[in-house]
Design a protein around this motif. Structure first.
Motif, PDB file in Angstrom:
ATOM      1  N   THR A   8     -17.822 -19.549  47.354  1.00 49.85           N
ATOM      2  CA  THR A   8     -17.514 -18.841  46.114  1.00 49.85           C
ATOM      3  C   THR A   8     -17.272 -17.358  46.344  1.00 49.85           C
ATOM      4  O   THR A   8     -16.401 -16.762  45.703  1.00 49.85           O
ATOM      5  CB  THR A   8     -18.665 -19.040  45.113  1.00 49.85           C
ATOM      6  N   GLN A   9     -18.017 -16.743  47.254  1.00 48.39           N
ATOM      7  CA  GLN A   9     -17.840 -15.311  47.484  1.00 48.39           C
ATOM      8  C   GLN A   9     -16.455 -15.010  48.032  1.00 48.39           C
ATOM      9  O   GLN A   9     -15.827 -14.009  47.657  1.00 48.39           O
ATOM     10  CB  GLN A   9     -18.910 -14.791  48.442  1.00 48.39           C
ATOM     11  N   ARG A  10     -15.947 -15.862  48.934  1.00 41.25           N
ATOM     12  CA  ARG A  10     -14.595 -15.651  49.455  1.00 41.25           C
ATOM     13  C   ARG A  10     -13.581 -15.739  48.322  1.00 41.25           C
ATOM     14  O   ARG A  10     -12.650 -14.927  48.240  1.00 41.25           O
ATOM     15  CB  ARG A  10     -14.273 -16.694  50.532  1.00 41.25           C
ATOM     16  N   LEU A  11     -13.754 -16.713  47.450  1.00 38.54           N
ATOM     17  CA  LEU A  11     -12.836 -16.849  46.324  1.00 38.54           C
ATOM     18  C   LEU A  11     -12.878 -15.617  45.427  1.00 38.54           C
ATOM     19  O   LEU A  11     -11.837 -15.137  44.957  1.00 38.54           O
ATOM     20  CB  LEU A  11     -13.183 -18.100  45.517  1.00 38.54           C
ATOM     21  N   ARG A  12     -14.068 -15.100  45.174  1.00 38.64           N
ATOM     22  CA  ARG A  12     -14.172 -13.902  44.343  1.00 38.64           C
ATOM     23  C   ARG A  12     -13.435 -12.729  44.989  1.00 38.64           C
ATOM     24  O   ARG A  12     -12.737 -11.967  44.324  1.00 38.64           O
ATOM     25  CB  ARG A  12     -15.641 -13.542  44.113  1.00 38.64           C
ATOM     26  N   ASP A  13     -13.601 -12.594  46.306  1.00 38.82           N
ATOM     27  CA  ASP A  13     -12.926 -11.496  47.008  1.00 38.82           C
ATOM     28  C   ASP A  13     -11.407 -11.667  46.931  1.00 38.82           C
ATOM     29  O   ASP A  13     -10.673 -10.676  46.745  1.00 38.82           O
ATOM     30  CB  ASP A  13     -13.376 -11.455  48.472  1.00 38.82           C
ATOM     31  N   GLU A  14     -10.939 -12.893  47.075  1.00 39.70           N
ATOM     32  CA  GLU A  14      -9.494 -13.123  47.026  1.00 39.70           C
ATOM     33  C   GLU A  14      -8.944 -12.906  45.618  1.00 39.70           C
ATOM     34  O   GLU A  14      -7.835 -12.369  45.454  1.00 39.70           O
ATOM     35  CB  GLU A  14      -9.184 -14.535  47.522  1.00 39.70           C
ATOM     36  N   LEU A  15      -9.683 -13.309  44.610  1.00 36.38           N
ATOM     37  CA  LEU A  15      -9.248 -13.057  43.234  1.00 36.38           C
ATOM     38  C   LEU A  15      -9.164 -11.562  42.963  1.00 36.38           C
ATOM     39  O   LEU A  15      -8.255 -11.086  42.269  1.00 36.38           O
ATOM     40  CB  LEU A  15     -10.213 -13.728  42.250  1.00 36.38           C
ATOM     41  N   GLU A  16     -10.114 -10.810  43.520  1.00 37.44           N
ATOM     42  CA  GLU A  16     -10.078  -9.361  43.374  1.00 37.44           C
ATOM     43  C   GLU A  16      -8.851  -8.782  44.072  1.00 37.44           C
ATOM     44  O   GLU A  16      -8.194  -7.867  43.552  1.00 37.44           O
ATOM     45  CB  GLU A  16     -11.363  -8.759  43.968  1.00 37.44           C
ATOM     46  N   ALA A  17      -8.522  -9.323  45.263  1.00 40.10           N
ATOM     47  CA  ALA A  17      -7.347  -8.848  45.997  1.00 40.10           C
ATOM     48  C   ALA A  17      -6.061  -9.129  45.221  1.00 40.10           C
ATOM     49  O   ALA A  17      -5.150  -8.296  45.171  1.00 40.10           O
ATOM     50  CB  ALA A  17      -7.296  -9.515  47.373  1.00 40.10           C
ATOM     51  N   VAL A  18      -5.986 -10.305  44.592  1.00 37.69           N
ATOM     52  CA  VAL A  18      -4.808 -10.643  43.789  1.00 37.69           C
ATOM     53  C   VAL A  18      -4.668  -9.664  42.629  1.00 37.69           C
ATOM     54  O   VAL A  18      -3.573  -9.168  42.329  1.00 37.69           O
ATOM     55  CB  VAL A  18      -4.911 -12.089  43.263  1.00 37.69           C
ATOM     56  N   ALA A  19      -5.783  -9.362  41.969  1.00 42.90           N
ATOM     57  CA  ALA A  19      -5.746  -8.450  40.826  1.00 42.90           C
ATOM     58  C   ALA A  19      -5.263  -7.060  41.225  1.00 42.90           C
ATOM     59  O   ALA A  19      -4.676  -6.339  40.413  1.00 42.90           O
ATOM     60  CB  ALA A  19      -7.129  -8.362  40.186  1.00 42.90           C
ATOM     61  N   HIS A  20      -5.481  -6.688  42.496  1.00 41.56           N
ATOM     62  CA  HIS A  20      -5.048  -5.376  42.974  1.00 41.56           C
ATOM     63  C   HIS A  20      -3.678  -5.426  43.645  1.00 41.56           C
ATOM     64  O   HIS A  20      -3.271  -4.445  44.284  1.00 41.56           O
ATOM     65  CB  HIS A  20      -6.087  -4.788  43.937  1.00 41.56           C
ATOM     66  N   GLY A  21      -2.982  -6.573  43.519  1.00 42.96           N
ATOM     67  CA  GLY A  21      -1.615  -6.655  44.024  1.00 42.96           C
ATOM     68  C   GLY A  21      -1.497  -6.846  45.517  1.00 42.96           C
ATOM     69  O   GLY A  21      -0.469  -6.468  46.106  1.00 42.96           O
ATOM     70  N   ALA A  22      -2.522  -7.424  46.165  1.00 41.35           N
ATOM     71  CA  ALA A  22      -2.493  -7.574  47.623  1.00 41.35           C
ATOM     72  C   ALA A  22      -1.581  -8.694  48.100  1.00 41.35           C
ATOM     73  O   ALA A  22      -1.393  -8.853  49.304  1.00 41.35           O
ATOM     74  CB  ALA A  22      -3.915  -7.810  48.143  1.00 41.35           C
ATOM     75  N   CYS A  23      -1.026  -9.483  47.196  1.00 36.83           N
ATOM     76  CA  CYS A  23      -0.107 -10.552  47.600  1.00 36.83           C
ATOM     77  C   CYS A  23       1.013 -10.650  46.576  1.00 36.83           C
ATOM     78  O   CYS A  23       0.918 -10.123  45.467  1.00 36.83           O
ATOM     79  CB  CYS A  23      -0.834 -11.889  47.754  1.00 36.83           C
ATOM     80  N   ASP A  24       2.093 -11.341  46.989  1.00 36.76           N
ATOM     81  CA  ASP A  24       3.270 -11.484  46.135  1.00 36.76           C
ATOM     82  C   ASP A  24       3.285 -12.815  45.391  1.00 36.76           C
ATOM     83  O   ASP A  24       3.682 -12.884  44.227  1.00 36.76           O
ATOM     84  CB  ASP A  24       4.545 -11.360  46.978  1.00 36.76           C
ATOM     85  N   ILE A  25       2.876 -13.863  46.096  1.00 30.70           N
ATOM     86  CA  ILE A  25       2.899 -15.213  45.512  1.00 30.70           C
ATOM     87  C   ILE A  25       1.507 -15.814  45.630  1.00 30.70           C
ATOM     88  O   ILE A  25       0.935 -15.866  46.722  1.00 30.70           O
ATOM     89  CB  ILE A  25       3.936 -16.113  46.216  1.00 30.70           C
ATOM     90  N   ILE A  26       0.963 -16.254  44.518  1.00 32.48           N
ATOM     91  CA  ILE A  26      -0.337 -16.922  44.497  1.00 32.48           C
ATOM     92  C   ILE A  26      -0.090 -18.413  44.343  1.00 32.48           C
ATOM     93  O   ILE A  26       0.670 -18.834  43.466  1.00 32.48           O
ATOM     94  CB  ILE A  26      -1.219 -16.421  43.336  1.00 32.48           C
ATOM     95  N   ILE A  27      -0.726 -19.202  45.196  1.00 34.11           N
ATOM     96  CA  ILE A  27      -0.631 -20.655  45.120  1.00 34.11           C
ATOM     97  C   ILE A  27      -2.039 -21.156  44.841  1.00 34.11           C
ATOM     98  O   ILE A  27      -2.954 -20.929  45.643  1.00 34.11           O
ATOM     99  CB  ILE A  27      -0.096 -21.254  46.431  1.00 34.11           C
TER     100      ILE A  27
END
Length: 744
Positions: free
Chosen positions: A518-537
Motif C-alpha cells: 500500500t505504501q508504494r501505491l500511495r507514493d505512486e499516486l502522489e507522483a501522478v498527482a505531481h505530474g511525474a508521468c504522462d500515461i497512467i495505466i
C-alpha cells in the motif's frame, strides 16, 4: 498490571476473552483487586494466561472459581463500545470474542517502543575540523536536539562523522519524547471558501453535530464537487465542541494527498489507522483515542472499532465501495456498522459518495436518512464529456487493445502536455495462458481458477490463493515449444502496447499486486498527482477518489468487464466504477474527456453513463431490486459450506437444507415449502449449488442463499438452523455471511 484500592468480597466477573467463543467465563474477583465493567484483565484460561474484558460484575460466592490474575493499566472499554461489540456479534452471527478481538487487540500487539535519541552541541569544537564536521555543526539548530538520521541528511555526511563528534565530546546524545501520533487540529486554522451549495450542506451537517444526537446524512455530489471540504466542516464542529471524529476511507484512498488536504484545513494531520501503521503506533493511537487525546482519526474500516469516548461525527467516504465489506473472520460491512455505531454513540453519521449505493439512496428516499446534494463541480469546472467507442465498428488492430479513436485522443492529450489515464480492471499481463497446439490451460492446483500471467514477475499467479509458478519454456501437456499464448489483456500487456504507440511518453502502472504494498501505491499516486508521468495505466484502485490535476483524458479499455457475472449488484458496481474513473478527468478546470470502449453500447449501464442520466439508471435498477425482493427491499444471507473433499461438503450442505425444512414453526419467520413458490412474507432457501469458484485453497465449496423479507427475523432463522444442524465433521466448515457482497 496495576491494582486499585481493595473492594468488597464475594464478587464474580464475567469476562469475555478475544477467541472464537460467544460466551463469557466467570472468575472470582480477589478482595484486593477493584474491578469495573470494561476493564481489561488477565485471567487463567486452560493452561495459559489470557487477556479478557470484564463484561459484567455481579455479587456472589465464587469460591470455587479461578481468580482474575490482574488488571492492565489500560483504559477500559466503555459501555457504548461493549454494546457495539454485542450488536455486531448478534447481527453477523459471529462469536463475541472475535468481535472483541478487533476492539482490544491493538494495545497488546505492540512490542516496547524504542526510545528516540537526539544529538545536540555539548562541548568545544573538535581538535581536527574537516569540511564534513563543519557541516554537521552548522546544521545544528541552536540547543535543540536533532535525530542522527536527520542531522546526517542535513549535513550530507555519513553517520560515522557524527559518531566521531560524539566520541570527542562535541555532541551529546539526549532522549527525545515519542513522536506524537497526531497533531493538534485547529478547527479555525484555515476556514474554506465554500460555494453556496457547499455552504448550505456544511451548515446542515454542523447543526447535526451540534445537536449531539444520532443522525444519518447521505452527502451525494458529482465528482469534483467538494464533498470533502463539506464534511470537514462537520469535523471542525466536533473539534470546537471538544469532541472526537472518525473518517473512514477505503485504505488505498488514504493518501498523502488527502492527509495534506486535512492538514491545510486544520493545521495538522489526523491520526492514521491502516495496515501500514506499525503495531507500536497503533497501540499509542488506541490509547490516545480511549483517553480522548486523539481527536480525529482517518482510517480504514477497522478504525470503526477504536475506543472513542465522545464520538461526535462519523464520516464514511466513498460509502458505495465494496472494500468496506470484510469477508474473512467477522464478516461485516463497515458502512452499515458505522450507522449502528453512530446510533449507539449518538453521533452524526455522514455517508459521502458521487455514486451512492442503492441501499443508501433508498434509505434517503424513504426518509430514514437525510439527503444533501452537490450538483456541480467546485469552481465552475465542467464534468467530462463521455463518448462510447463501439468496438464492433471501430475495433483495434488484431493483437491490440486500444481503438483508433482512443489512440488519437491520447496523442492529442500528450501533445497538449496533459495526462491520460487508461483504465482496465484486470491485473497482470493476461488472464489466461493456453497452448495453441493442444489447448492446455494453466490452472491453479489448489483452486478452480486460471493462472494469470504476470510477465514483469515472470510468473503465473493464482489470484485466489497466491500460488505462483514459473512460466515454462514449453507446454507441460504436449511438450511443444513456443506454442504458449496469452489470451486477453491485463494492465501489463496494455503497458506494452502503450510503449510501442508512444515510446517517448512516461507510463506508470497502478496495480495492487506490485511489490511494495500500500505504501508504494500511495507514493505512486502522489507522483501522478505531481505530474511525474504522462500515461497512467490502472485497475479499479485509480477510481477511489484521487485527484490528478493534469489529467484530461480517461480511456476505458473494456467497459463490459463485470457486466456478465452472477452478482445481483453487477450493473450497479460497473456503473459506479465507470462513473468514478471517468470523473477523474478535468477536475481542476481543464476540459475533460472520457472514451469508453464497449461491445455493448446499448446496455443500460453504458447508456446511462454516456447520457449522464444517473437518475434513470438508479430508478430502473431500484425497481428491479424491488420486484426481485433483493436488498434494500429484502435481505440476503449466504451459507458457504467448505470441505477437503467434494462429497462431504455437498452432503453437509444438503443436510442443512433438510434441517431447515424440519424446523418447527416460528411466529417470527416462515420458510417456504421445499420446491414451492415462496410468498412475499416467506423465507426462501436456495441451493445448495457449487460455488462459481468451486475450490479455493484445496477446499471444495457449496453455497446456499437465504432470501428473506425485511419483516422476517433472518438472524433468528439462521441461529435455529445452525443450532439444530448436524455437527461439522470430516473437515467441513460452515461460514455465515449476512448481507453478502461477494457471490463467488
Amino acid at each position: 498490571m496495576s491494582e486499585r484500592t481493595p473492594s468488597r468480597r464475594g464478587r464474580v466477573a464475567d469476562v469475555l476473552v478475544p477467541v472464537a467463543v460467544d460466551q463469557t467465563y466467570s472468575y472470582r474477583v480477589p478482595a484486593e483487586l477493584d474491578l469495573a465493567e470494561g476493564d481489561l484483565v488477565e485471567v487463567p484460561l486452560g493452561t495459559r494466561q489470557a487477556v479478557g474484558a470484564v463484561w459484567e460484575i455481579g455479587e456472589g460466592g465464587g469460591s470455587n472459581l479461578k481468580a482474575v490474575s490482574g488488571r492492565f493499566d489500560i483504559p477500559p472499554l466503555s459501555e457504548k463500545l461493549r454494546a457495539f461489540v454485542d450488536w455486531v456479534a448478534r447481527w453477523t452471527l459471529s462469536p463475541r470474542g472475535m468481535v472483541l478481538r478487533m476492539c482490544a487487540r491493538a494495545p497488546f500487539a505492540a512490542v516496547e517502543e524504542k526510545p528516540r535519541v537526539g544529538l545536540r552541541r555539548a562541548g568545544p569544537e573538535p581538535k581536527r575540523m574537516t569540511p564534513a564536521r563543519a557541516r554537521v555543526l552548522a546544521a545544528l539548530d541552536g540547543d535543540l536536539a536533532v535525530l542522527k538520521s536527520e542531522l546526517a541528511e542535513r549535513a550530507a555526511c555519513s553517520a560515522s562523522v557524527i559518531d566521531s563528534l560524539v566520541d570527542e565530546g562535541t555532541l551529546e546524545a539526549v532522549a527525545l519524547p515519542l513522536e506524537p501520533v497526531a497533531g493538534a487540529c485547529n478547527p479555525d486554522f484555515a476556514p474554506p471558501e465554500l460555494e453556496a451549495d457547499q455552504a448550505n450542506a456544511a451548515a446542515a451537517l454542523i447543526e447535526d453535530v451540534k445537536a449531539r444526537g444520532f443522525s444519518v446524512t447521505l452527502l451525494e455530489g458529482v465528482t469534483g464537487s467538494g464533498k470533502t471540504e463539506v464534511y470537514f466542516e462537520a469535523v471542525a464542529q466536533a473539534l470546537r465542541d471538544g469532541r472526537q471524529a472518525l473518517i473512514l476511507m477505503p485504505e488505498i484512498a488514504l493518501t498523502a494527498q488527502f492527509l495534506d488536504r486535512f492538514a491545510a484545513r486544520f493545521g495538522a494531520r489526523p491520526a492514521e489507522w491502516h495496515s501500514g501503521v506499525s503495531p507500536r503506533k497503533r497501540a499509542r493511537i488506541w490509547t490516545g483515542v480511549a483517553q480522548g487525546a486523539v481527536k480525529v482519526v482517518a482510517g480504514a474500516r477497522s478504525a470503526l472499532f477504536l475506543p472513542f469516548g465522545d464520538l461526535a461525527a462519523l464520516v464514511v467516504d466513498e460509502e458505495h465501495e465494496a472494500a468496506y465489506k470484510q469477508d474473512d473472520g467477522v464478516s461485516y460491512h463497515a458502512r452499515d456498522m458505522a450507522v449502528v455505531r453512530g446510533q449507539i454513540d449518538k453521533a452524526a453519521v455522514i455517508l459521502a459518495s458521487a455514486t451512492p449505493s442503492i441501499e443508501s439512496r433508498v434509505n434517503a428516499e424513504q426518509g430514514r436518512y437525510k439527503h444533501l446534494r452537490l450538483g456541480a463541480r467546485y469552481g465552475g469546472a465542467k464534468l467530462p464529456s463521455i463518448e462510447a467507442v463501439d468496438l464492433r465498428r471501430e475495433p483495434p488492430p488484431r493483437g491490440r487493445w486500444i481503438s483508433p479513436p482512443l489512440v488519437t485522443a491520447v496523442g492529442a492529450a500528450l501533445a497538449a502536455g496533459e495526462q491520460a489515464l487508461l483504465f482496465l480492471n484486470r491485473r497482470g499481463y493476461a488472464p489466461l495462458t493456453l497452448c495453441r497446439a493442444c489447448g492446455h490451460r494453466f490452472q491453479c492446483p489448489n483452486c478452480t481458477s486460471w493462472l494469470v500471467e504476470h510477465r514483469f514477475r515472470r510468473a503465473l499467479v493464482c489470484h485466489q490463493c497466491g500460488h505462483i509458478e514459473r512460466v515454462p519454456p514449453h507446454c507441460p501437456e504436449c511438450d511443444n515449444v513456443e506454442t504458449l499464448t496469452p489470451c486477453g489483456p491485463g494492465v501489463e500487456r496494455l503497458a506494452e502496447e502503450v510503449a510501442k504507440l508512444w515510446p517517448q511518453a512516461k507510463a506508470l502502472i497502478l496495480s495492487s499486486d506490485f511489490p511494495g504494498g500500500t505504501q508504494r501505491l500511495r507514493d505512486e499516486l502522489e507522483a501522478v498527482a505531481h505530474g511525474a508521468c504522462d500515461i497512467i495505466i490502472g485497475t479499479q484502485l485509480v477510481a477511489k477518489g484521487h485527484n490528478f490535476p493534469l489529467l484530461s483524458l480517461v480511456g476505458v479499455i473494456d467497459a463490459d468487464v463485470g457486466l456478465s457475472n452472477g452478482d445481483p449488484r453487477a450493473a450497479e458496481r460497473t456503473f459506479q466504477v465507470l462513473q468514478q474513473v471517468t470523473g477523474r478527468a478535468g477536475r481542476t478546470g481543464r476540459l475533460g474527456k472520457a472514451l469508453v470502449q464497449t461491445w455493448q453500447p446499448e446496455h443500460p449501464v453504458i447508456r446511462a453513463l454516456i447520457s449522464g442520466d444517473a437518475e434513470k439508471f438508479y430508478s430502473e435498477e431500484t425497481e428491479q431490486r424491488r420486484r426481485a425482493g433483493l436488498p434494500p427491499f429484502g435481505r440476503l444471507a449466504a451459507l458457504i459450506v467448505s470441505g477437503k473433499d467434494r462429497a462431504s461438503a455437498e452432503n453437509h450442505a444438503r443436510a442443512l437444507v433438510r434441517t431447515a425444512h424440519a424446523l418447527p414453526p416460528n411466529p417470527k419467520w416462515t420458510l417456504a415449502a421445499l420446491g414451492g413458490l415462496p410468498r412475499d412474507d416467506e423465507i426462501s432457501l436456495l441451493g445448495p449449488a457449487e460455488a462459481p469458484i468451486a475450490v479455493i485453497r484445496g477446499q471444495h465449496r457449496f453455497r446456499l442463499l437465504v432470501r428473506a423479507p425485511k419483516s422476517a427475523d433472518l438472524q433468528g432463522f439462521l441461529r435455529a438452523l445452525l443450532a439444530t444442524a448436524p455437527p461439522e465433521r470430516s473437515g467441513v466448515r460452515v461460514t455465515v455471511d449476512v448481507d453478502p457482497q461477494n457471490f463467488m
